[in-house]
Scaffold this motif. Sequence first.
Motif, PDB file in Angstrom:
ATOM      1  N   GLY A 173     -19.302  31.221   2.561  1.00  0.00           N
ATOM      2  CA  GLY A 173     -20.177  30.135   2.987  1.00  0.00           C
ATOM      3  C   GLY A 173     -19.819  28.812   2.336  1.00  0.00           C
ATOM      4  N   GLU A 174     -20.825  28.096   1.851  1.00  0.00           N
ATOM      5  CA  GLU A 174     -20.597  26.796   1.218  1.00  0.00           C
ATOM      6  C   GLU A 174     -20.706  26.873  -0.306  1.00  0.00           C
ATOM      7  OE1 GLU A 174     -23.268  24.002   2.943  1.00  0.00           O
ATOM      8  OE2 GLU A 174     -22.414  24.175   4.963  1.00  0.00           O
ATOM      9  N   ASP A 175     -20.685  28.067  -0.849  1.00  0.00           N
ATOM     10  CA  ASP A 175     -20.756  28.250  -2.301  1.00  0.00           C
ATOM     11  C   ASP A 175     -19.418  27.851  -2.914  1.00  0.00           C
ATOM     12  OD1 ASP A 175     -20.728  29.321  -4.958  1.00  0.00           O
ATOM     13  OD2 ASP A 175     -22.379  30.650  -4.404  1.00  0.00           O
ATOM     14  N   LEU A 176     -19.374  26.668  -3.525  1.00  0.00           N
ATOM     15  CA  LEU A 176     -18.113  26.130  -4.032  1.00  0.00           C
ATOM     16  C   LEU A 176     -17.528  26.970  -5.156  1.00  0.00           C
ATOM     17  CD1 LEU A 176     -18.836  22.285  -4.047  1.00  0.00           C
ATOM     18  CD2 LEU A 176     -17.492  23.610  -2.408  1.00  0.00           C
ATOM     19  N   LEU A 177     -18.377  27.528  -6.019  1.00  0.00           N
ATOM     20  CA  LEU A 177     -17.871  28.328  -7.127  1.00  0.00           C
ATOM     21  C   LEU A 177     -17.206  29.607  -6.623  1.00  0.00           C
ATOM     22  CD1 LEU A 177     -17.506  28.685 -10.144  1.00  0.00           C
ATOM     23  CD2 LEU A 177     -19.768  29.755 -10.244  1.00  0.00           C
ATOM     24  N   LEU A 178     -17.853  30.301  -5.687  1.00  0.00           N
ATOM     25  CA  LEU A 178     -17.251  31.509  -5.116  1.00  0.00           C
ATOM     26  C   LEU A 178     -15.942  31.183  -4.403  1.00  0.00           C
ATOM     27  CD1 LEU A 178     -20.264  33.525  -3.613  1.00  0.00           C
ATOM     28  CD2 LEU A 178     -18.887  34.082  -5.624  1.00  0.00           C
ATOM     29  N   CYS A 179     -15.959  30.103  -3.655  1.00  0.00           N
ATOM     30  CA  CYS A 179     -14.739  29.699  -2.937  1.00  0.00           C
ATOM     31  C   CYS A 179     -13.616  29.362  -3.913  1.00  0.00           C
ATOM     32  CB  CYS A 179     -15.032  28.503  -2.038  1.00  0.00           C
ATOM     33  SG  CYS A 179     -16.051  28.888  -0.591  1.00  0.00           S
ATOM     34  N   ALA A 180     -13.960  28.647  -4.980  1.00  0.00           N
ATOM     35  CA  ALA A 180     -12.954  28.261  -5.968  1.00  0.00           C
ATOM     36  C   ALA A 180     -12.367  29.488  -6.665  1.00  0.00           C
ATOM     37  CB  ALA A 180     -13.570  27.316  -6.994  1.00  0.00           C
ATOM     38  N   LEU A 181     -13.239  30.404  -7.079  1.00  0.00           N
ATOM     39  CA  LEU A 181     -12.779  31.589  -7.803  1.00  0.00           C
ATOM     40  C   LEU A 181     -11.946  32.510  -6.916  1.00  0.00           C
ATOM     41  CD1 LEU A 181     -15.926  32.532  -9.932  1.00  0.00           C
ATOM     42  CD2 LEU A 181     -13.715  31.720 -10.786  1.00  0.00           C
ATOM     43  N   PHE A 182     -12.492  32.871  -5.751  1.00  0.00           N
ATOM     44  CA  PHE A 182     -11.777  33.834  -4.899  1.00  0.00           C
ATOM     45  C   PHE A 182     -10.572  33.196  -4.215  1.00  0.00           C
ATOM     46  CE2 PHE A 182     -15.660  36.183  -5.543  1.00  0.00           C
ATOM     47  CZ  PHE A 182     -15.197  37.490  -5.648  1.00  0.00           C
ATOM     48  N   GLY A 183     -10.658  31.908  -3.893  1.00  0.00           N
ATOM     49  CA  GLY A 183      -9.490  31.226  -3.350  1.00  0.00           C
ATOM     50  C   GLY A 183      -8.353  31.208  -4.356  1.00  0.00           C
ATOM     51  N   GLY A 184      -8.694  30.912  -5.624  1.00  0.00           N
ATOM     52  CA  GLY A 184      -7.679  30.900  -6.679  1.00  0.00           C
ATOM     53  C   GLY A 184      -7.114  32.275  -6.947  1.00  0.00           C
ATOM     54  N   LEU A 185      -7.992  33.288  -7.015  1.00  0.00           N
ATOM     55  CA  LEU A 185      -7.537  34.652  -7.284  1.00  0.00           C
ATOM     56  C   LEU A 185      -6.608  35.164  -6.182  1.00  0.00           C
ATOM     57  CD1 LEU A 185     -10.861  36.283  -8.574  1.00  0.00           C
ATOM     58  CD2 LEU A 185      -8.777  35.954  -9.898  1.00  0.00           C
ATOM     59  N   ILE A 186      -7.015  34.986  -4.936  1.00  0.00           N
ATOM     60  CA  ILE A 186      -6.230  35.525  -3.826  1.00  0.00           C
ATOM     61  C   ILE A 186      -4.908  34.789  -3.669  1.00  0.00           C
ATOM     62  CG2 ILE A 186      -6.192  35.877  -1.325  1.00  0.00           C
ATOM     63  CD1 ILE A 186      -9.254  36.270  -1.508  1.00  0.00           C
ATOM     64  N   LEU A 218     -15.496  18.075  -5.905  1.00  0.00           N
ATOM     65  CA  LEU A 218     -14.487  18.972  -5.337  1.00  0.00           C
ATOM     66  C   LEU A 218     -13.234  19.065  -6.213  1.00  0.00           C
ATOM     67  CD1 LEU A 218     -14.855  18.086  -1.545  1.00  0.00           C
ATOM     68  CD2 LEU A 218     -15.723  20.094  -2.757  1.00  0.00           C
ATOM     69  N   PRO A 219     -12.702  17.958  -6.735  1.00  0.00           N
ATOM     70  CA  PRO A 219     -11.560  18.080  -7.650  1.00  0.00           C
ATOM     71  C   PRO A 219     -11.866  18.910  -8.904  1.00  0.00           C
ATOM     72  CG  PRO A 219     -11.701  15.849  -6.823  1.00  0.00           C
ATOM     73  CD  PRO A 219     -12.942  16.549  -6.369  1.00  0.00           C
ATOM     74  N   LEU A 220     -13.099  18.783  -9.421  1.00  0.00           N
ATOM     75  CA  LEU A 220     -13.461  19.558 -10.607  1.00  0.00           C
ATOM     76  C   LEU A 220     -13.533  21.049 -10.281  1.00  0.00           C
ATOM     77  CD1 LEU A 220     -16.139  17.250 -12.263  1.00  0.00           C
ATOM     78  CD2 LEU A 220     -13.842  17.735 -13.097  1.00  0.00           C
ATOM     79  N   TYR A 221     -14.105  21.391  -9.138  1.00  0.00           N
ATOM     80  CA  TYR A 221     -14.106  22.792  -8.713  1.00  0.00           C
ATOM     81  C   TYR A 221     -12.671  23.275  -8.445  1.00  0.00           C
ATOM     82  CZ  TYR A 221     -19.111  23.768  -8.285  1.00  0.00           C
ATOM     83  OH  TYR A 221     -20.431  24.023  -8.549  1.00  0.00           O
ATOM     84  N   SER A 222     -11.821  22.372  -8.007  1.00  0.00           N
ATOM     85  CA  SER A 222     -10.426  22.739  -7.742  1.00  0.00           C
ATOM     86  C   SER A 222      -9.693  23.122  -9.027  1.00  0.00           C
ATOM     87  CB  SER A 222      -9.697  21.582  -7.048  1.00  0.00           C
ATOM     88  OG  SER A 222     -10.287  21.302  -5.791  1.00  0.00           O
ATOM     89  N   ILE A 223     -10.130  22.545 -10.148  1.00  0.00           N
ATOM     90  CA  ILE A 223      -9.544  22.937 -11.441  1.00  0.00           C
ATOM     91  C   ILE A 223      -9.876  24.401 -11.737  1.00  0.00           C
ATOM     92  CG2 ILE A 223      -9.617  22.515 -13.926  1.00  0.00           C
ATOM     93  CD1 ILE A 223     -10.069  19.560 -13.312  1.00  0.00           C
ATOM     94  N   VAL A 224     -11.066  24.843 -11.336  1.00  0.00           N
ATOM     95  CA  VAL A 224     -11.431  26.256 -11.469  1.00  0.00           C
ATOM     96  C   VAL A 224     -10.482  27.110 -10.631  1.00  0.00           C
ATOM     97  CG1 VAL A 224     -13.228  27.983 -11.072  1.00  0.00           C
ATOM     98  CG2 VAL A 224     -13.853  25.691 -11.896  1.00  0.00           C
ATOM     99  N   THR A 225     -10.179  26.650  -9.432  1.00  0.00           N
ATOM    100  CA  THR A 225      -9.223  27.343  -8.566  1.00  0.00           C
ATOM    101  C   THR A 225      -7.868  27.454  -9.243  1.00  0.00           C
ATOM    102  OG1 THR A 225     -10.327  26.535  -6.561  1.00  0.00           O
ATOM    103  CG2 THR A 225      -8.038  27.254  -6.341  1.00  0.00           C
ATOM    104  N   TYR A 226      -7.420  26.353  -9.815  1.00  0.00           N
ATOM    105  CA  TYR A 226      -6.122  26.310 -10.486  1.00  0.00           C
ATOM    106  C   TYR A 226      -6.081  27.278 -11.659  1.00  0.00           C
ATOM    107  CZ  TYR A 226      -2.337  24.361 -13.373  1.00  0.00           C
ATOM    108  OH  TYR A 226      -1.213  24.206 -14.141  1.00  0.00           O
ATOM    109  N   ALA A 227      -7.141  27.291 -12.464  1.00  0.00           N
ATOM    110  CA  ALA A 227      -7.192  28.183 -13.625  1.00  0.00           C
ATOM    111  C   ALA A 227      -7.201  29.648 -13.199  1.00  0.00           C
ATOM    112  CB  ALA A 227      -8.431  27.876 -14.466  1.00  0.00           C
ATOM    113  N   ALA A 228      -7.996  29.979 -12.176  1.00  0.00           N
ATOM    114  CA  ALA A 228      -8.052  31.359 -11.690  1.00  0.00           C
ATOM    115  C   ALA A 228      -6.709  31.790 -11.121  1.00  0.00           C
ATOM    116  CB  ALA A 228      -9.146  31.491 -10.632  1.00  0.00           C
ATOM    117  N   GLY A 229      -6.084  30.904 -10.371  1.00  0.00           N
ATOM    118  CA  GLY A 229      -4.784  31.219  -9.791  1.00  0.00           C
ATOM    119  C   GLY A 229      -3.711  31.394 -10.836  1.00  0.00           C
ATOM    120  N   LEU A 230      -3.720  30.537 -11.868  1.00  0.00           N
ATOM    121  CA  LEU A 230      -2.715  30.590 -12.933  1.00  0.00           C
ATOM    122  C   LEU A 230      -2.786  31.910 -13.683  1.00  0.00           C
ATOM    123  CD1 LEU A 230      -0.542  28.725 -14.194  1.00  0.00           C
ATOM    124  CD2 LEU A 230      -2.272  28.013 -15.852  1.00  0.00           C
ATOM    125  N   LYS A 231      -4.007  32.333 -13.998  1.00  0.00           N
ATOM    126  CA  LYS A 231      -4.178  33.596 -14.727  1.00  0.00           C
ATOM    127  C   LYS A 231      -3.783  34.785 -13.860  1.00  0.00           C
ATOM    128  CE  LYS A 231      -5.365  35.394 -18.637  1.00  0.00           C
ATOM    129  NZ  LYS A 231      -4.599  35.073 -19.854  1.00  0.00           N
TER     130      LYS A 231
END
Length: 294
Positions: free
Chosen positions: A119-132, A189-202
Amino acid sequence: MFKDIFSDIKQLRWQNFIFLLIAGCINAFGVTLFLAPVNLYDSGISGTSILLSQFTPEYMSLSLFLVILNVPLFLFGLKKQGATFTIYSIFAVSVYSTAAWLITDVLPVDVSIASPLAGEDLLLCALFGGLISGVGSGMTIRYGGAIDGVEVMAVIFAKKLNITVGTFVMIYNVLLYIVCGFAIESWILPLYSIVTYAAGLKTVDFVVEGFDRSKEVMIITDHPNEISVALMEAFKCGTTKIAATGGYSNTEKTIIYFVVNRFQISRMRTIIHTIDPRAFVTISEVADVFKAND
């Protein structure tokens, strides 16, 4: 140069293409179903492509920018990285681009307003987008290529700038998120994108290096034969004995080199100190363990 290229091409493996195909699809799944629908930004060229696609005509899509920006960078790095790496990388990016196009423009999936899964949950999108997407990027690296041209730029220019490859990539992404903030006139959105970057990097680290890193053990002892035999019998694997000289005592020593996993450390420690309580042991983490013919 052409002789080297043909020599590299002979090293291509069809099995790698299968895994790169899967990796490209996984990356596209993470980006198009979690990040792009809510205007979050992936890292590197992928994130740059998302940003550009938001401010250009509709036909200038994410899929198109992925190819336009990545392929020239991989070709530019051909001499430095070799033909095998370049072919694998261009193949992975092509799959990523095609899969992203299929998901957004062909398949009956609505990604125009929000993530179909989060949905529109930015944290879930950031985490799972980064992980996947991290799984996809990690698989690409593990099987000989790269799915983002920034990594190639980092290898080529980092040394000239007297910085590490990791630092180069980080600087690029920080600048990208700053540009995104100014471009959309918001920092959420850029700040949430940093969460994406961190999740993806790990996640990339986990996929490339393994979830359970092995430990290398260096044992300095006066009883190398007894300890070596005991370790081999206990763990059913080999050891390596290295001749050395004590810096202070100037006496002959033997170093035993041994690789274990974290669950074997306690038992190994007991074996060593039962035989030689004065043995000096160091344990270090290793990123990967394999045989040359694997």
